[in-house]
Enzyme design. Structure first.
Site, PDB file in Angstrom:
ATOM      1  N   GLU A  50       2.058   2.518  -2.114  1.00 18.39           N
ATOM      2  CA  GLU A  50       0.934   3.196  -2.761  1.00 18.39           C
ATOM      3  C   GLU A  50       0.399   2.251  -3.843  1.00 18.39           C
ATOM      4  O   GLU A  50       1.063   2.015  -4.847  1.00 18.39           O
ATOM      5  CB  GLU A  50       1.428   4.526  -3.334  1.00 18.39           C
ATOM      6  CG  GLU A  50       0.337   5.424  -3.823  1.00 18.39           C
ATOM      7  CD  GLU A  50      -0.752   5.677  -2.776  1.00 18.39           C
ATOM      8  OE1 GLU A  50      -0.413   5.979  -1.616  1.00 18.39           O
ATOM      9  OE2 GLU A  50      -1.939   5.536  -3.117  1.00 18.39           O
ATOM     10  N   CYS A  81      -0.999  -4.151   3.484  1.00 22.19           N
ATOM     11  CA  CYS A  81      -1.506  -2.807   3.242  1.00 22.19           C
ATOM     12  C   CYS A  81      -1.814  -2.549   1.756  1.00 22.19           C
ATOM     13  O   CYS A  81      -2.821  -3.026   1.259  1.00 22.19           O
ATOM     14  CB  CYS A  81      -0.547  -1.796   3.845  1.00 22.19           C
ATOM     15  SG  CYS A  81      -1.335  -0.234   4.214  1.00 22.19           S
ATOM     16  N   HIS A 171       1.361  -3.460   8.957  1.00 17.91           N
ATOM     17  CA  HIS A 171       2.727  -3.722   8.464  1.00 17.91           C
ATOM     18  C   HIS A 171       3.538  -4.549   9.454  1.00 17.91           C
ATOM     19  O   HIS A 171       4.322  -3.987  10.225  1.00 17.91           O
ATOM     20  CB  HIS A 171       3.458  -2.384   8.268  1.00 17.91           C
ATOM     21  CG  HIS A 171       2.995  -1.583   7.112  1.00 17.91           C
ATOM     22  ND1 HIS A 171       3.643  -1.573   5.905  1.00 17.91           N
ATOM     23  CD2 HIS A 171       1.941  -0.758   6.982  1.00 17.91           C
ATOM     24  CE1 HIS A 171       3.011  -0.771   5.073  1.00 17.91           C
ATOM     25  NE2 HIS A 171       1.976  -0.254   5.703  1.00 17.91           N
ATOM     26  N   GLU A 173       6.133  -6.145   8.951  1.00 22.07           N
ATOM     27  CA  GLU A 173       7.579  -6.039   8.651  1.00 22.07           C
ATOM     28  C   GLU A 173       8.218  -4.846   9.367  1.00 22.07           C
ATOM     29  O   GLU A 173       9.443  -4.745   9.417  1.00 22.07           O
ATOM     30  CB  GLU A 173       7.789  -5.951   7.125  1.00 22.07           C
ATOM     31  CG  GLU A 173       7.498  -4.611   6.477  1.00 22.07           C
ATOM     32  CD  GLU A 173       6.007  -4.298   6.310  1.00 22.07           C
ATOM     33  OE1 GLU A 173       5.179  -5.082   6.790  1.00 22.07           O
ATOM     34  OE2 GLU A 173       5.692  -3.251   5.725  1.00 22.07           O
TER      35      GLU A 173
HETATM   36  N1  GLN Z   1      -2.988   4.257   1.412  1.00 23.38           N
HETATM   37  C1  GLN Z   1      -2.212   3.363   0.599  1.00 23.38           C
HETATM   38  C2  GLN Z   1      -2.964   2.944  -0.660  1.00 23.38           C
HETATM   39  O1  GLN Z   1      -4.091   3.249  -0.792  1.00 23.38           O
HETATM   40  C3  GLN Z   1      -1.807   2.135   1.375  1.00 23.38           C
HETATM   41  C4  GLN Z   1      -0.915   2.537   2.522  1.00 23.38           C
HETATM   42  C5  GLN Z   1       0.148   1.544   2.877  1.00 23.38           C
HETATM   43  O2  GLN Z   1       0.457   0.597   2.139  1.00 23.38           O
HETATM   44  N2  GLN Z   1       0.769   1.795   4.000  1.00 23.38           N
HETATM   45  O3  GLN Z   1      -2.420   2.305  -1.502  1.00 23.38           O
END
Ligand code: GLN
Length: 198
Positions: A50, A81, A171, A173
């Site tokens: 997040e 991400c 991702h 990983e």
């Molecule tokens: N939705 C997340 C964000 O806004 C990112 C999601 C993720 O890293 N899998 O930070």
């Protein structure tokens, strides 16, 4: 020389990156607090999770400015991400900027609720047929000239490289295919290499 990769381990999917580095027999360490920055490392992984939580923790723990400076000074960084969101120069409909070192505009949670998480396979630069796991993923809505586009899904940009920064919306990983991590290690070993033009 044996490279050492630091993994930002504040929140999210950092363990899976550490396991990937183990599989590749690469030395790694965790960044959890300011004193962890005193150890030597040659590259940095920003994991998914997040971005808002990670960004706040980076600031609260006194890691933010030192890591930003190291990225600006050319330390190779691989971002997945939420990591892509932390690097982005702009976010769509959101004035937040974290590191802001990657000249792209990123849309968070770009696939909406229904297509929030999915799996596909696709090209990553000249690597064919990479597994790609997306989890509430962002995509890159636009990038400045000079940014290399490495992957697209459904017409949208999902991976880029700019100078020392390699960033992807998915991702790697979480899958067994280690080619993207290997590519990052090549960047660490040969910082001037370019995935598209080499
Ligand atoms: N939705 C997340 C964000 O806004 C990112 C999601 C993720 O890293 N899998 O930070």
């Amino acid at each position: 020389m044996r490279e050492r990769i630091a993994v930002l381990a504040l929140q999210g999917a950092f363990l899976e990156h550490e396991q990937a580095l183990e599989r590749l027999n690469i030395d790694w360490c965790e960044i959890r607090q300011a004193k962890d920055l005193e150890q030597a490392f040659d590259g940095l992984i920003l994991p998914g999770g997040e971005s808002t939580v990670q960004g706040k923790l980076l600031r609260e723990l006194g890691l933010f400015h030192a890591l930003k400076k190291r990225i600006e000074d050319g330390m190779p960084v691989m971002a997945t991400c939420a990591g892509l969101i932390l690097l982005a120069e702009h976010l769509v409909d959101d004035p937040t900027v974290w590191f802001g070192t990657l000249p792209v505009t990123v849309r968070r949670n770009a696939y909406g609720r229904q297509l929030g998480s999915f799996f596909t396979r696709g090209a990553f630069g000249d690597i064919a047929d990479c597994p790609m796991t997306f989890i509430r993923a962002p995509f890159v809505e636009s990038c400045r000239p000079g940014v290399e586009v490495l992957s697209r899904f459904d017409g949208q940009i999902t991976a880029v490289r700019w100078q020392n920064q390699l960033a992807m919306a998915f991702h790697p990983e979480l899958d067994q295919d280690m080619r993207i991590h290997r590519n990052f290690l090549e960047m660490v070993r040969h910082p001037a290499s370019c995935l598209c033009c080499s």
